[in-house]
Scaffold this motif. Structure first.
Motif, PDB file in Angstrom:
ATOM      1  N   PRO A  15       0.838  -1.204   0.000  1.00 13.03           N
ATOM      2  CA  PRO A  15       0.000   0.000   0.000  1.00 13.03           C
ATOM      3  C   PRO A  15       0.866   1.245   0.000  1.00 13.03           C
ATOM      4  O   PRO A  15       1.967   1.236   0.550  1.00 13.03           O
ATOM      5  N   GLN A  16       0.370   2.306  -0.638  1.00 14.58           N
ATOM      6  CA  GLN A  16       1.120   3.558  -0.708  1.00 14.58           C
ATOM      7  C   GLN A  16       0.329   4.639  -0.004  1.00 14.58           C
ATOM      8  O   GLN A  16      -0.818   4.912  -0.363  1.00 14.58           O
ATOM      9  N   LEU A  17       0.910   5.258   1.013  1.00 14.01           N
ATOM     10  CA  LEU A  17       0.226   6.314   1.761  1.00 14.01           C
ATOM     11  C   LEU A  17       0.840   7.669   1.453  1.00 14.01           C
ATOM     12  O   LEU A  17       2.053   7.833   1.528  1.00 14.01           O
ATOM     13  N   PRO A  18      -0.004   8.654   1.121  1.00 11.09           N
ATOM     14  CA  PRO A  18       0.510   9.998   0.831  1.00 11.09           C
ATOM     15  C   PRO A  18       0.647  10.851   2.087  1.00 11.09           C
ATOM     16  O   PRO A  18      -0.205  10.810   2.981  1.00 11.09           O
ATOM     17  N   TYR A  19       1.728  11.611   2.142  1.00 12.34           N
ATOM     18  CA  TYR A  19       1.949  12.539   3.270  1.00 12.34           C
ATOM     19  C   TYR A  19       2.407  13.883   2.739  1.00 12.34           C
ATOM     20  O   TYR A  19       3.130  13.958   1.735  1.00 12.34           O
ATOM     21  N   GLN A  20       2.011  14.940   3.429  1.00 10.82           N
ATOM     22  CA  GLN A  20       2.504  16.285   3.082  1.00 10.82           C
ATOM     23  C   GLN A  20       3.941  16.445   3.554  1.00 10.82           C
ATOM     24  O   GLN A  20       4.728  17.122   2.906  1.00 10.82           O
ATOM     25  N   ASP A  21       4.263  15.859   4.704  1.00 10.30           N
ATOM     26  CA  ASP A  21       5.616  15.963   5.246  1.00 10.30           C
ATOM     27  C   ASP A  21       6.160  14.557   5.496  1.00 10.30           C
ATOM     28  O   ASP A  21       5.929  13.958   6.538  1.00 10.30           O
ATOM     29  N   ILE A  22       6.855  14.054   4.493  1.00  7.30           N
ATOM     30  CA  ILE A  22       7.323  12.664   4.561  1.00  7.30           C
ATOM     31  C   ILE A  22       8.356  12.489   5.669  1.00  7.30           C
ATOM     32  O   ILE A  22       8.342  11.510   6.410  1.00  7.30           O
ATOM     33  N   ARG A  23       9.236  13.480   5.813  1.00 10.04           N
ATOM     34  CA  ARG A  23      10.287  13.365   6.828  1.00 10.04           C
ATOM     35  C   ARG A  23       9.674  13.231   8.220  1.00 10.04           C
ATOM     36  O   ARG A  23      10.064  12.359   9.007  1.00 10.04           O
ATOM     37  N   ALA A  24       8.680  14.072   8.499  1.00  7.46           N
ATOM     38  CA  ALA A  24       8.016  14.017   9.805  1.00  7.46           C
ATOM     39  C   ALA A  24       7.262  12.696   9.963  1.00  7.46           C
ATOM     40  O   ALA A  24       7.246  12.103  11.049  1.00  7.46           O
ATOM     41  N   ALA A  25       6.659  12.231   8.865  1.00 10.29           N
ATOM     42  CA  ALA A  25       5.897  10.979   8.930  1.00 10.29           C
ATOM     43  C   ALA A  25       6.820   9.804   9.255  1.00 10.29           C
ATOM     44  O   ALA A  25       6.499   8.963  10.109  1.00 10.29           O
ATOM     45  N   LEU A  26       7.972   9.752   8.586  1.00  7.36           N
ATOM     46  CA  LEU A  26       8.913   8.645   8.821  1.00  7.36           C
ATOM     47  C   LEU A  26       9.366   8.650  10.277  1.00  7.36           C
ATOM     48  O   LEU A  26       9.439   7.603  10.934  1.00  7.36           O
ATOM     49  N   ASP A  27       9.639   9.842  10.768  1.00 13.42           N
ATOM     50  CA  ASP A  27      10.092   9.978  12.152  1.00 13.42           C
ATOM     51  C   ASP A  27       8.994   9.513  13.112  1.00 13.42           C
ATOM     52  O   ASP A  27       9.242   8.736  14.032  1.00 13.42           O
ATOM     53  N   PHE A  28       7.775   9.947  12.861  1.00 14.37           N
ATOM     54  CA  PHE A  28       6.678   9.587  13.756  1.00 14.37           C
ATOM     55  C   PHE A  28       6.389   8.079  13.718  1.00 14.37           C
ATOM     56  O   PHE A  28       6.202   7.436  14.750  1.00 14.37           O
ATOM     57  N   LEU A  29       6.340   7.523  12.520  1.00 14.20           N
ATOM     58  CA  LEU A  29       5.983   6.104  12.392  1.00 14.20           C
ATOM     59  C   LEU A  29       6.995   5.211  13.111  1.00 14.20           C
ATOM     60  O   LEU A  29       6.643   4.156  13.637  1.00 14.20           O
ATOM     61  N   GLU A  30       8.237   5.669  13.137  1.00 16.45           N
ATOM     62  CA  GLU A  30       9.244   4.906  13.854  1.00 16.45           C
ATOM     63  C   GLU A  30       9.109   5.081  15.365  1.00 16.45           C
ATOM     64  O   GLU A  30       9.075   4.114  16.120  1.00 16.45           O
ATOM     65  N   ARG A  31       8.986   6.329  15.786  1.00 14.77           N
ATOM     66  CA  ARG A  31       8.903   6.609  17.232  1.00 14.77           C
ATOM     67  C   ARG A  31       7.631   6.040  17.838  1.00 14.77           C
ATOM     68  O   ARG A  31       7.654   5.425  18.903  1.00 14.77           O
ATOM     69  N   ALA A  32       6.509   6.260  17.186  1.00 11.89           N
ATOM     70  CA  ALA A  32       5.222   5.928  17.789  1.00 11.89           C
ATOM     71  C   ALA A  32       4.862   4.458  17.601  1.00 11.89           C
ATOM     72  O   ALA A  32       4.371   3.807  18.526  1.00 11.89           O
TER      73      ALA A  32
END
Lengths: 175, 188
Positions: free
Chosen positions: A46-63
């Motif tokens: 699946p492909q998920l769109p984000y406005q801020d990919i850098r923040a998304a990658l950081d969050f998905l790892e941390r959370a």
């Protein structure tokens, strides 16, 4: 002098940087890692769109404890991340740019067109981790008796994608 | 127990790609020196990782009846060097000047030193003038000390072809040692 001896007289060794071998090995190992990752990749991503990919990658790892796939990141000359991949267990999800392939981040579109279920082993620890990282809990952690007994909660990431975390019960011994 | 052969390591790397790192650890220094002698340190440092990356991607095609992968790696290197022919030619000419200077510095050489300043650039030109296939066989044999069999494996040729290429290269070099030899070589 024999011809071969003359040719040998022109043989000269080059003087190398001490790091030359290590750098060459890094090139090889990067290729190897890439092949390993590709072999491990599931057939559906699946492909998920984000406005801020850098923040998304950081969050998905941390959370959520997802891991960015090594070497998967596509970065423009300006340093903007256009796409990457995260993995968890046997699953991989693409993290792409809002608007690309007509995919819309809920932050922009105001709707969630899908949610993604993630099967995990220790939902209590996962829940605490997500809370601590500032995930917005959409439905509280509780047990469900419908179908196979499971415990689940749902969380929204910073752009509003909905994630459902599920621990199936009965597989692991209950305390 | 002895360590596994290159063929065994490459066989294992089909299922366990990481195993291929062993091939690098075994042969990268040799291959780097080979590339450096031919194209200089800078080009060689850029090519060594690329060479092993290509080898890794082609590992399914490695002939596992061969115990050592080194000739196969030389062969991949020879192909990569084709794109660096100009740098190689420059380096060869510089080597010829250095070889002549070395002879000049050797006082015992005396009058021979003058010959060397003429002779070595001629040798460089003659190597340059060889067709790619002959030059490659010659340099693998003379500079890398590969056997005929190993040169054949590197260039994927029958051993008889390697023998005839080396004989042709020898004959051409011998010609330039004769008076007026360079002119004849150059006319070809």
């Amino acid at each position: 002098m024999k011809p071969m001896d003359l040719v040998r007289k022109l043989r000269r060794d080059a003087a190398f940087e001490p790091s030359a071998l290590a750098r060459g090995k890094e090139t090889l190992m990067a290729t190897i890692r890439q092949e390993v990752e590709t072999q491990r990749r599931p057939s559906i991503v699946p492909q998920l769109p984000y406005q801020d990919i850098r923040a998304a990658l950081d969050f998905l790892e941390r959370a959520f404890g997802f891991r960015e796939v090594p070497n998967a990141r596509l970065v423009s000359a300006e340093g903007v991340i256009g796409h990457s991949l995260v993995e968890f267990g046997g699953g991989v999800i693409g993290i792409g740019t809002q608007g690309a392939h007509r995919a819309v981040s809920p932050m922009r579109g105001g709707v969630e067109s899908q949610y993604i279920s993630v099967y995990i082993d220790d939902i209590d620890a996962h829940y605490q981790r997500a809370l601590a990282a500032g995930a917005q809990i959409a439905t509280a952690l509780r047990e469900h008796a419908s179908g196979r007994t499971h415990r689940a909660y749902e969380a929204l990431d910073p752009e509003g994608h909905r994630w459902r975390f599920v621990q199936l019960m009965g597989e692991v011994p209950r305390p | 127990m002895s360590s596994p052969s290159d063929a065994e390591v490459i066989g294992r790397s089909l299922d366990q790609p990481e195993a291929f790192g062993v091939i690098y650890d075994r042969h990268a220094a040799t291959v780097l020196r080979f590339l450096g002698r031919r194209a200089g340190a800078e080009v060689a440092e850029g090519l060594v990782g690329e060479l092993f990356r290509i080898a890794f991607e082609r590992r399914k095609t490695f002939d596992t009846s061969r115990a050592t992968a080194l000739p196969w790696l030389y062969g991949i290197g020879s192909n990569l060097l084709l794109k660096h022919r100009r740098g190689e030619a420059r380096r060869l000419r510089a080597n010829a000047r250095m070889a002549a200077a070395d002879e000049a510095a050797d006082r015992r050489a005396g009058a021979k030193a003058l010959d060397a300043r003429v002779l070595f650039p001629r040798v460089a030109n003659a190597i340059e003038a060889l067709p790619d296939g002959e030059r490659e066989a010659l340099l693998l044999f003379a500079w890398e000390d590969l056997s005929y069999q190993s040169v054949a494996e590197a260039l994927e040729l029958p051993i008889g072809t390697v023998r005839s290429r080396l004989n042709r290269a020898r004959a051409q070099l011998r010609e330039l040692l004769e008076p007026g030899g360079e002119k004849r070589v150059k006319r070809r």
